[in-house]
Design a protein around this motif. Structure first.
Motif, PDB file in Angstrom:
ATOM      1  N   LEU A 254       0.819  -1.209   0.000  1.00 35.95           N
ATOM      2  CA  LEU A 254       0.000   0.000   0.000  1.00 35.95           C
ATOM      3  C   LEU A 254       0.855   1.263   0.000  1.00 35.95           C
ATOM      4  O   LEU A 254       0.571   2.225  -0.722  1.00 35.95           O
ATOM      5  CB  LEU A 254      -0.939  -0.005   1.213  1.00 35.95           C
ATOM      6  CG  LEU A 254      -2.195  -0.858   1.084  1.00 35.95           C
ATOM      7  CD1 LEU A 254      -2.887  -0.982   2.443  1.00 35.95           C
ATOM      8  CD2 LEU A 254      -3.147  -0.269   0.056  1.00 35.95           C
ATOM      9  N   THR A 257       2.409   1.645  -3.404  1.00 34.06           N
ATOM     10  CA  THR A 257       1.384   2.002  -4.390  1.00 34.06           C
ATOM     11  C   THR A 257       1.051   3.481  -4.301  1.00 34.06           C
ATOM     12  O   THR A 257       0.970   4.187  -5.315  1.00 34.06           O
ATOM     13  CB  THR A 257       0.114   1.165  -4.169  1.00 34.06           C
ATOM     14  OG1 THR A 257       0.432  -0.213  -4.367  1.00 34.06           O
ATOM     15  CG2 THR A 257      -0.986   1.569  -5.149  1.00 34.06           C
ATOM     16  N   ARG A 258       0.865   3.975  -3.089  1.00 34.01           N
ATOM     17  CA  ARG A 258       0.544   5.398  -2.898  1.00 34.01           C
ATOM     18  C   ARG A 258       1.693   6.277  -3.376  1.00 34.01           C
ATOM     19  O   ARG A 258       1.476   7.313  -4.028  1.00 34.01           O
ATOM     20  CB  ARG A 258       0.243   5.666  -1.421  1.00 34.01           C
ATOM     21  CG  ARG A 258       0.055   7.133  -1.049  1.00 34.01           C
ATOM     22  CD  ARG A 258      -1.167   7.712  -1.742  1.00 34.01           C
ATOM     23  NE  ARG A 258      -1.357   9.104  -1.406  1.00 34.01           N
ATOM     24  CZ  ARG A 258      -0.733  10.115  -2.011  1.00 34.01           C
ATOM     25  NH1 ARG A 258       0.149   9.875  -2.981  1.00 34.01           N
ATOM     26  NH2 ARG A 258      -0.995  11.364  -1.658  1.00 34.01           N
ATOM     27  N   TYR A 269      -8.467   4.087  -6.083  1.00 27.45           N
ATOM     28  CA  TYR A 269      -8.464   2.831  -5.316  1.00 27.45           C
ATOM     29  C   TYR A 269      -9.436   2.923  -4.138  1.00 27.45           C
ATOM     30  O   TYR A 269     -10.213   1.992  -3.883  1.00 27.45           O
ATOM     31  CB  TYR A 269      -7.050   2.537  -4.828  1.00 27.45           C
ATOM     32  CG  TYR A 269      -6.956   1.544  -3.705  1.00 27.45           C
ATOM     33  CD1 TYR A 269      -7.081   0.182  -3.947  1.00 27.45           C
ATOM     34  CD2 TYR A 269      -6.760   1.971  -2.392  1.00 27.45           C
ATOM     35  CE1 TYR A 269      -7.007  -0.740  -2.907  1.00 27.45           C
ATOM     36  CE2 TYR A 269      -6.678   1.065  -1.346  1.00 27.45           C
ATOM     37  CZ  TYR A 269      -6.796  -0.295  -1.609  1.00 27.45           C
ATOM     38  OH  TYR A 269      -6.736  -1.190  -0.579  1.00 27.45           O
TER      39      TYR A 269
END
Length: 277
Positions: A254, A257-258, A269
């Motif tokens: 996460l 991804t951010r 998302y």
């Protein structure tokens, strides 16, 4: 020579698992703390010393640090673990609860750090391990105030690491993902109490509650507190501890991804995750 390790918030979850793990080591003397010492009596049987410590009470914090320093000269390692989640939307969450959360998650951590540093500087060594969260780098809706407290821990830790390095003191930040403790229940309870069921954010709050419950139940997304305790042990005992330790594969995914995709993609998302809100 044994290292005196002072841990805040050991009544359950990550703090308790950390105290149990470190107490099993011959080279560590663990000082396990909680607001009510009777809740951690079992840790004494595991080999830890038990102290009363409330990170929102300055006299209590001073007394705990003095007790360790009286026996060891200085606190060898401080694990700032005490913290909890106050959830709700920015508009609806009462600021009294927000202030209490910051007193524990941020100001308590900062004050404990201030209290142990003079002894560490005199000794020429020491460790400070701050338990933050992946929530210090990414934000989910209905959790803004909790995330703000963990963003603050990120900033304090980064500044502190540079400031105290010349004195032989090493600072690490632990960034757990979803950990199967009472944290999720506390967060869900605060979310449920933050607003009425028919308010303007009712659908969002309900979706956040469902998402939180499902994520904590998912073994692929969450981990037991012992996973974090193992990493904290590494930060306390390693010769060259890392600046940051992200715990759980889901948290690493996460965060990256951010960082890689940016705000627009992460918002997309979130819209998928909170469909119907």
């Amino acid at each position: 020579m044994t290292t005196a390790v002072l841990i805040t918030g050991t009544s359950s979850g990550i703090g308790r698992a950390t105290a149990e793990r470190l107490a099993a080591r011959a080279d560590v003397t663990v000082y396990a703390t909680a607001r009510r010492p009777e809740t951690i009596a079992g840790l004494a049987e595991a080999g830890a010393r038990v102290l009363a410590l409330d990170v929102t009470d300055d006299a209590s914090m001073r007394a705990a640090v003095r007790a360790v320093e009286a026996e060891h000269g200085a606190v060898g390692a401080l694990v700032n673990n005490a913290g909890y989640g106050e959830y709700g939307t920015i508009e609806e969450t009462g600021l009294g609860g927000v202030r209490r959360q910051f007193e524990t998650n941020v100001f308590g951590l900062a004050r404990m750090t201030q209290l142990v540093l003079p002894g560490m500087r005199t000794a020429g060594r020491g460790r400070i391990v701050n338990v933050g969260s992946m929530g210090g780098r990414i934000v989910f809706p209905a959790g803004g105030y909790y995330h703000a407290s963990k963003y603050a821990v990120e900033a304090l830790t980064d500044a502190l690491r540079f400031e105290v390095a010349p004195f032989g003191i090493k600072v690490s930040l632990i960034e757990p993902g979803l950990i199967r403790t009472s944290f999720g229940e506390t967060a869900a309870h605060s979310l449920a109490g933050s607003a009425g069921s028919a308010g303007p954010y009712a659908a969002l709050n309900a979706a956040a509650d469902r998402q939180m419950a499902a994520s904590y139940r998912n073994a692929a997304l969450s981990a037991p507190p012992e996973s974090v305790a193992k990493v904290i042990e590494r930060a306390v005992t390693a010769g060259r501890p890392r600046s940051r330790y992200v715990v759980t594969p889901a948290a690493r995914a996460l965060i990256h991804t951010r960082r890689l995709l940016g705000a627009a993609a992460f918002d997309a998302y979130l819209r998928m995750q909170f469909r119907g809100a």
